[in-house]
Structure formats: structure tokens, C-alpha cells
Design a protein around this motif. Structure first.
Motif, mmCIF file in Angstrom:
data_model
loop_
_atom_site.group_PDB
_atom_site.id
_atom_site.type_symbol
_atom_site.label_atom_id
_atom_site.label_comp_id
_atom_site.label_asym_id
_atom_site.label_seq_id
_atom_site.Cartn_x
_atom_site.Cartn_y
_atom_site.Cartn_z
ATOM 1 N N ALA A 42 0.528 -1.280 -0.058
ATOM 2 C CA ALA A 42 -0.149 0.038 0.061
ATOM 3 C C ALA A 42 0.703 1.628 -0.491
ATOM 4 O O ALA A 42 0.155 2.991 -0.015
ATOM 5 N N GLY A 43 2.211 1.221 -0.028
ATOM 6 C CA GLY A 43 2.770 2.053 0.093
ATOM 7 C C GLY A 43 3.070 3.189 1.426
ATOM 8 O O GLY A 43 3.967 3.899 1.761
ATOM 9 N N LYS A 44 2.716 1.979 2.446
ATOM 10 C CA LYS A 44 2.602 2.668 3.567
ATOM 11 C C LYS A 44 4.104 1.918 4.442
ATOM 12 O O LYS A 44 4.393 1.444 5.650
ATOM 13 N N HIS A 45 5.282 2.628 4.087
ATOM 14 C CA HIS A 45 6.108 1.460 4.589
ATOM 15 C C HIS A 45 6.393 1.876 5.914
ATOM 16 O O HIS A 45 7.737 0.977 6.396
ATOM 17 N N ALA A 46 6.901 3.180 6.402
ATOM 18 C CA ALA A 46 6.848 3.785 8.270
ATOM 19 C C ALA A 46 6.217 2.457 9.247
ATOM 20 O O ALA A 46 6.936 1.735 9.954
ATOM 21 N N GLU A 47 4.919 1.908 8.651
ATOM 22 C CA GLU A 47 3.786 1.169 9.392
ATOM 23 C C GLU A 47 4.590 -0.590 8.714
ATOM 24 O O GLU A 47 4.498 -1.148 9.530
ATOM 25 N N SER A 48 5.117 -1.032 7.538
ATOM 26 C CA SER A 48 5.733 -1.762 6.861
ATOM 27 C C SER A 48 7.125 -2.517 7.996
ATOM 28 O O SER A 48 6.939 -3.388 8.298
ATOM 29 N N MET A 49 7.879 -1.201 7.869
ATOM 30 C CA MET A 49 9.760 -1.261 8.970
ATOM 31 C C MET A 49 9.079 -1.648 10.612
ATOM 32 O O MET A 49 9.034 -2.744 10.888
ATOM 33 N N LYS A 50 7.434 -0.685 10.796
ATOM 34 C CA LYS A 50 7.912 -1.277 12.412
ATOM 35 C C LYS A 50 7.046 -2.477 12.904
ATOM 36 O O LYS A 50 7.733 -2.841 13.478
ATOM 37 N N ASP A 51 5.788 -2.659 11.758
ATOM 38 C CA ASP A 51 5.286 -4.235 12.076
ATOM 39 C C ASP A 51 6.262 -5.516 12.058
ATOM 40 O O ASP A 51 7.030 -6.157 12.382
ATOM 41 N N LEU A 52 7.522 -5.279 10.443
ATOM 42 C CA LEU A 52 8.301 -5.700 10.306
ATOM 43 C C LEU A 52 9.205 -6.381 11.238
ATOM 44 O O LEU A 52 9.941 -7.292 11.703
ATOM 45 N N GLY A 53 9.682 -4.758 12.387
ATOM 46 C CA GLY A 53 10.388 -5.021 12.779
ATOM 47 C C GLY A 53 10.114 -5.475 14.765
ATOM 48 O O GLY A 53 10.968 -6.322 14.559
ATOM 49 N N GLU A 54 9.307 -5.595 14.619
ATOM 50 C CA GLU A 54 8.301 -5.827 15.724
ATOM 51 C C GLU A 54 8.629 -7.513 15.677
ATOM 52 O O GLU A 54 8.904 -8.337 16.418
ATOM 53 N N ALA A 55 8.032 -8.320 14.382
ATOM 54 C CA ALA A 55 8.218 -9.986 13.862
ATOM 55 C C ALA A 55 9.746 -10.114 14.096
ATOM 56 O O ALA A 55 9.444 -10.712 15.153
ATOM 57 N N LYS A 56 10.385 -9.228 13.288
ATOM 58 C CA LYS A 56 12.309 -9.594 13.712
ATOM 59 C C LYS A 56 12.444 -9.982 15.147
ATOM 60 O O LYS A 56 13.242 -10.445 15.608
ATOM 61 N N LYS A 57 12.295 -8.671 16.202
ATOM 62 C CA LYS A 57 12.848 -8.307 17.589
ATOM 63 C C LYS A 57 12.015 -10.284 18.271
ATOM 64 O O LYS A 57 12.684 -10.509 18.693
ATOM 65 N N ILE A 58 11.108 -10.266 18.335
ATOM 66 C CA ILE A 58 10.340 -11.353 18.233
ATOM 67 C C ILE A 58 11.183 -12.546 18.395
ATOM 68 O O ILE A 58 11.079 -13.951 18.659
ATOM 69 N N LEU A 59 11.604 -12.790 16.616
ATOM 70 C CA LEU A 59 12.202 -14.073 16.348
ATOM 71 C C LEU A 59 13.620 -13.777 16.529
ATOM 72 O O LEU A 59 14.192 -14.907 16.267
ATOM 73 N N GLY A 60 14.234 -12.534 17.270
ATOM 74 C CA GLY A 60 15.353 -12.846 17.834
ATOM 75 C C GLY A 60 16.218 -11.975 16.109
ATOM 76 O O GLY A 60 17.676 -12.603 16.659
ATOM 77 N N ILE A 61 15.677 -11.228 14.903
ATOM 78 C CA ILE A 61 17.009 -11.712 14.642
ATOM 79 C C ILE A 61 17.574 -10.179 14.669
ATOM 80 O O ILE A 61 16.833 -8.953 15.301
#
Length: 79
Positions: free
Chosen positions: A60-79
Motif C-alpha cells: 500500500a506504500g505505507k513503508h513506515a508502518e511496514s517497517m514497524k510491523d516487520l521490526g516487531e516480528a524480527k524482534k520476537i524472532l531474535g533477528i
């Protein structure tokens, strides 16, 4: 007149770079999930939801929101 044009060009380049990180993060999350990490059901469900949300925001072109969600997922995964 030059300063606003330089600012706009700089923002366009920064936006493109920011958008380019979304697919990289999605691939990192997918690779970690493919390795079958030990996660609780709640964390696994949350990661899946965040990964999907991040991809939807990216499309949808909402890259700040995308990076926020992906960053949170990465944190849970320990990436």
C-alpha cells in the motif's frame, strides 16, 4: 528555488531506500520461520500477523508502518 528541489529529491531517494528494506526484512523473517524456531503458539501467531501486516503496508506504500510491523516480528524472532 534550488533548496526545495534538492530537499524533494533527497526525500524521494530516502523514501525509495526505506521502501527497499521491506522486502529484505520479509525475506529474513521467512528464512527464520523456515528454520522452525522454537516459539510459543502466541508468538508464532503474532509473528505471522505482523509479517502479513508488514507486507500489506508495503504494497500500500505505507513503508513506515511496514517497517514497524516487520521490526516487531524480527524482534520476537531474535533477528
Amino acid at each position: 528555488m534550488r533548496a526545495p528541489l534538492i530537499l524533494i529529491a533527497g526525500l524521494a531517494v530516502a523514501g525509495a531506500a526505506w521502501a527497499g528494506n521491506c522486502p529484505v526484512d520479509m525475506k529474513a523473517i521467512d528464512a527464520k520461520l523456515a528454520a522452525k524456531p522454537t516459539l510459543s503458539k502466541e508468538d508464532a501467531d503474532k509473528v505471522a500477523k505482523l509479517r502479513k501486516s508488514g507486507e500489506d503496508h508495503h504494497k500500500a506504500g505505507k513503508h513506515a508502518e511496514s517497517m514497524k510491523d516487520l521490526g516487531e516480528a524480527k524482534k520476537i524472532l531474535g533477528i
